[in-house]
Design a protein around this motif. Structure first.
Motif, PDB file in Angstrom:
ATOM      1  N   ARG A 113      41.645  28.090  26.772  1.00 52.82           N
ATOM      2  CA  ARG A 113      41.589  29.089  27.840  1.00 52.82           C
ATOM      3  C   ARG A 113      42.500  30.287  27.578  1.00 52.82           C
ATOM      4  N   THR A 149      60.470  23.650  27.834  1.00 52.08           N
ATOM      5  CA  THR A 149      59.300  23.526  28.695  1.00 52.08           C
ATOM      6  C   THR A 149      58.028  23.497  27.846  1.00 52.08           C
ATOM      7  N   ILE A 150      57.225  22.470  28.052  1.00 52.64           N
ATOM      8  CA  ILE A 150      55.954  22.316  27.341  1.00 52.64           C
ATOM      9  C   ILE A 150      54.858  22.338  28.398  1.00 52.64           C
ATOM     10  N   MET A 151      53.874  23.202  28.193  1.00 52.52           N
ATOM     11  CA  MET A 151      52.886  23.398  29.259  1.00 52.52           C
ATOM     12  C   MET A 151      51.870  22.264  29.328  1.00 52.52           C
TER      13      MET A 151
ATOM     14  N   GLY B 194      55.283  23.325  33.063  1.00 50.75           N
ATOM     15  CA  GLY B 194      55.064  24.489  33.897  1.00 50.75           C
ATOM     16  C   GLY B 194      53.602  24.861  33.916  1.00 50.75           C
ATOM     17  N   TYR B 195      53.314  25.927  34.660  1.00 46.84           N
ATOM     18  CA  TYR B 195      51.915  26.343  34.779  1.00 46.84           C
ATOM     19  C   TYR B 195      51.850  27.819  35.111  1.00 46.84           C
ATOM     20  N   GLY B 196      50.691  28.390  34.861  1.00 45.12           N
ATOM     21  CA  GLY B 196      50.450  29.777  35.201  1.00 45.12           C
ATOM     22  C   GLY B 196      49.946  29.859  36.618  1.00 45.12           C
ATOM     23  N   ARG B 325      53.794  32.260  37.642  1.00 40.16           N
ATOM     24  CA  ARG B 325      54.402  31.429  36.597  1.00 40.16           C
ATOM     25  C   ARG B 325      55.490  30.559  37.248  1.00 40.16           C
ATOM     26  N   GLU B 327      57.990  26.870  36.699  1.00 40.95           N
ATOM     27  CA  GLU B 327      58.429  25.735  35.895  1.00 40.95           C
ATOM     28  C   GLU B 327      58.736  24.560  36.819  1.00 40.95           C
ATOM     29  N   GLU B 369      46.348  26.118  37.797  1.00 42.25           N
ATOM     30  CA  GLU B 369      45.862  27.264  37.007  1.00 42.25           C
ATOM     31  C   GLU B 369      44.430  27.624  37.409  1.00 42.25           C
TER      32      GLU B 369
END
Lengths: 157, 437
Positions: A113, A149-151, B194-196, B325, B327, B369
């Motif tokens: 993505r 941090t690893i997504m 984490g994530y967007g 964004r 964390e 996301e």
């Protein structure tokens, strides 16, 4: 068991199976008693007192593969597109005729993505013979960013 | 929304829906950082992370760097991570143990309790130089309960116990009393992912009872096959489990009506090895009534506005980075004074679901996301939070309760958010008792 070339071919095959999400065939590479370990926040943590990213025996590995195949593990739907280079393959002096200890490094590009992640680390395999086949008894993956941090690490490394 | 125009928060969060700009507007995010994270109580860390004198962690309150440290005097403090000379960060590491923090620029050296003890070549400063007045600045307000340490960058806040309220304090008591030793150990490391997407997505989802049976079915179905038990029954629409709005945007799950009480206790008592030993230790430490009470209620989730979630085996800290964004730092907790194999089992169970390689929480992040991507579609900018609306029950103490799949949790969090953001009720005010929470 295997000479240096044979060990390399084994690791390359494992890499291809992981890259192509060939989950069942990848699982067949593992011994009946197995341990798959990706430490977290350091390289040599005490797993009895410290959390890991992955710390799985054979049933845990089977669960992981079952989840990935379920069609409902959304973090891999769609799956990441993967390509990794495996290199620096080295037979450890602690290897014996019954068990090979193999060090290697990998560099993995993971695309999903519109995001391209780079994952890199050092791996130590312990390979054994089981029913005449080479199998992975243990695998430890030391990620360079295991304290960052690893997504998303839901694909196979 | 025009950039710079005053935002009408009362128009963005209604009783049954929320406008998507609450999750996507950069101006709203800036105002959240200011009003919520720089002017209210924020969770900093747990004392169990810094058990020894000199132990420290680098943290952020909103965008401001702080050091969470236990001094040589045994006192846990939150100090601004900024040299009082020329402003350099004095502690560049995320964690460690040190008696001193020495600034790399000119060598000013501070004790781990904050005091300035070393200034190289001080002779040019003259007699008026007041070393005692130049220690690392403590945060304006800092307080703790049962080891949970909170700080505020504004002096003008209600006392912490008032911000948390009696029901949250009771949940913290349960988290502590799940150990025979009465305290959590938070020394088992941290899963960082984490994530967007916006930070509130994780806060709300931590007490979203409705998503379990769908989003997490790939994980729980395997658990069910292995255990022979219905692992998702607690989160069905027929479940007797409850979600509570505890005031001030704090929300908890109570799973005890769904069999996490009696049946789970019976399993502990009847399983030889660490389960039975743990139960016996808990009874001798707290008495049987309290042991059964904490075991019944200790499996829930507690979301504490704005950035802490307590879950049976973890503390979760949510860190807003940008409007899109976030964390998430998850600290697995160990129990004190229990058989070591019990803590090991806790860690293994935790790993299977949580963290960037886990089988459950990764699907949550994936959905955050997808929500963020979906919110770019603007024909209908509203998000529904009306599930279970009108079916709540209000108790005498003001607690509002509903069936666990009710979106009372979203309404409680966002209702408080609206009051803080609009100044209708700021973080300085006491909990408001209202069914709209």
């Amino acid at each position: 068991m295997l000479d240096h070339h044979g060990v390399e071919q084994f690791l390359y095959r494992e890499a291809r199976l992981m890259d192509t999400h060939a989950y069942d065939t990848w699982l067949e590479l593992w011994a009946r008693t197995a341990h798959y370990w990706i430490p977290c926040n350091g390289d040599d943590i005490d797993v009895t007192r410290h959390v890991s990213l992955v710390n799985e025996d054979r049933p845990g590995l089977e669960d992981r593969v079952q989840r990935l195949k379920s069609g409902a593990h959304y973090a891999q739907d769609p799956p990441s597109r993967l390509s990794r280079v495996v290199s620096n393959v080295e037979l450890d002096q602690d290897s014996s005729p019954d068990a090979l200890v193999v060090h290697s490094t990998f560099n993995l590009s993971a695309h999903r993505r519109r995001r391209l992640d780079v994952v890199a680390g050092r791996v130590t395999h312990r390979l054994v013979l089981e029913d005449g086949q080479v199998r992975i008894a243990t695998k430890k993956v030391v990620l360079v960013d295991n304290d960052d941090t690893i997504m998303n690490l839901t694909y196979l490394v | 929304m025009t950039a710079g125009a005053p935002i009408r928060y009362a128009d963005l969060v209604l009783d049954d829906r929320v406008h998507d700009s609450v999750y996507t507007d950069p101006q709203i995010f800036e105002e959240e950082i200011d009003r919520i994270f720089h002017h209210g109580w924020v969770f900093v860390g747990h004392e169990g992370e810094v058990p020894e004198p000199g132990d420290y962690r680098s943290r952020e309150l909103g965008r401001q760097p702080v050091i969470f440290a236990r001094g040589d005097d045994g006192v846990v403090r939150v100090l601004m991570n900024r040299c009082t000379h020329r402003g350099a960060m004095v502690c560049p590491y995320e964690r460690g143990n040190s008696r001193f923090f020495t600034c790399a620029y000119h060598g000013w050296t501070f004790r781990n309790s904050g005091g300035l003890v070393g200034v190289p070549h001080p002779e040019q400063y003259g007699d008026s130089f007041d070393r005692d007045a130049l220690g690392l600045r403590p945060v304006p307000r800092c307080d703790s309960y049962r080891g949970f340490v909170f700080a505020s960058l504004s002096v003008d806040v209600v006392p912490l116990v008032e911000h948390l309220g009696p029901r949250v304090l009771a949940e913290m008591d349960i988290a502590g009393d799940l150990s025979p030793g009465g305290r959590l150990e938070v020394t088992a490391g941290v899963h960082k992912f984490g994530y967007g997407g916006n930070w509130k997505l994780q806060l709300e989802n931590s007490v979203d009872g409705y998503h379990i049976t769908h989003l997490h079915r790939s994980y729980f179905r395997i658990q069910e096959e292995r255990s022979g038990r219905d692992a998702m029954r607690f989160a069905t629409a027929a479940s007797p489990a409850l979600v509570h709005s505890l005031g001030n945007g704090h929300v908890s799950w109570d799973l005890s009506p769904a069999g996490f009480g009696g049946a789970a206790i019976e399993r502990l008592r009847n399983t030889p090895g660490w389960p039975r030993d743990y139960y016996d230790l808990l009874v001798s430490a707290h008495g049987q009534a309290r042991a059964d009470e904490v075991l019944s209620h200790g499996a829930g989730h507690v979301a504490i506005f704005p950035n802490l979630v307590i879950i049976a085996s973890q503390l979760r800290m949510i860190r807003p980075v940008a409007v899109d964004r976030t964390e998430v730092f998850i600290y697995p907790t160990l129990l004190s004074d229990v058989p070591p194999e019990m803590n090991e089992e806790r860690l293994r169970r935790h790993e299977s679901f949580y963290g960037p390689a886990g089988g459950g929480a990764t699907d949550d992040l994936e959905v955050f996301e997808r929500v963020t991507a979906g919110l770019r579609a603007k024909v209908d900018p509203w998000i529904r939070i009306d599930r279970g609306l009108g079916r709540e029950v209000v108790a005498d103490d003001g607690t509002v309760s509903a069936q666990i799949t009710s979106e009372l949790s979203n309404r409680a969090i966002l209702g408080h958010w609206r009051r803080v953001m609009s100044g209708e009720a700021s973080v300085r005010l006491s909990p408001r008792r209202s069914t709209e929470e």
